[in-house]
Design an enzyme around this catalytic site. Sequence first.
Site, PDB file in Angstrom:
ATOM      1  N   ASP A  23       3.758  -4.156  -5.188  1.00  0.00           N
ATOM      2  CA  ASP A  23       4.586  -5.160  -5.062  1.00  0.00           C
ATOM      3  C   ASP A  23       5.316  -5.062  -5.044  1.00  0.00           C
ATOM      4  O   ASP A  23       6.471  -5.852  -4.339  1.00  0.00           O
ATOM      5  CB  ASP A  23       3.954  -6.692  -5.649  1.00  0.00           C
ATOM      6  N   GLU A  72       1.041  -1.252   0.316  1.00  0.00           N
ATOM      7  CA  GLU A  72       0.086  -0.169   0.410  1.00  0.00           C
ATOM      8  C   GLU A  72       0.487   1.256  -0.004  1.00  0.00           C
ATOM      9  O   GLU A  72       0.289   2.254  -0.759  1.00  0.00           O
ATOM     10  CB  GLU A  72      -0.699   0.135   0.916  1.00  0.00           C
TER      11      GLU A  72
HETATM   12 ZN   LIG Z   1      -2.391  -2.478  -4.452  1.00  0.00          ZN
END
Ligand SMILES: [Zn+2]
Length: 171
Positions: free
Chosen positions: A113, A32
């Site tokens: 990611d 995030e």
């Molecule tokens: Zn995301």
Amino acid sequence: MYGFFKNKRIVLYDTLIQQCNEEEVVAILGHELGHWKLNHTMYTFAAVQILTILQFGGYTLVRNSKDLFQSFGFDSQPVLIGFILFQHTVTPIQHFVSFGLNLVSRAFEFQADAFAKKLGYGTPLRSGLVKLQEENLSAMNTDPWYSAYHYSHPPLVERLAAIDESDKKAD
Ligand SMILES: [Zn+2]
């Protein structure tokens, strides 16, 4: 993750904290934070603003196009007909726009990611994503073209593959 400037919030659902161990929660937080660090929220916000303006512009074009009304057999330009013409001319374009937005959003997920992985959370991110997926019971491995068109998030299998892929490059 949402918000701008000093008002940013990251919302963690209680299910996340129940299912994942501490490292996995931190890894997902890292993902995030990646969205934030890479300005993804800003880009998405700007894109939505621009698209809204384009829609109004598109409507004005249709509304004022005498030729378009005439080619559908209207000598005058009734508002309701203007809406219908707008719907029929713009809806096909919207499929491409939403496809494009999904592509961008998916690229953002891969980048976030990769960001979490760069922080050293590749392994807990993998296991965290798998746990969340199990809970949501969403399809694990969908057709890549179907998913590219319909989903803003890439399917788990593609994300795990991407996390592994950067492993190989690093070696
Ligand atoms: Zn995301």
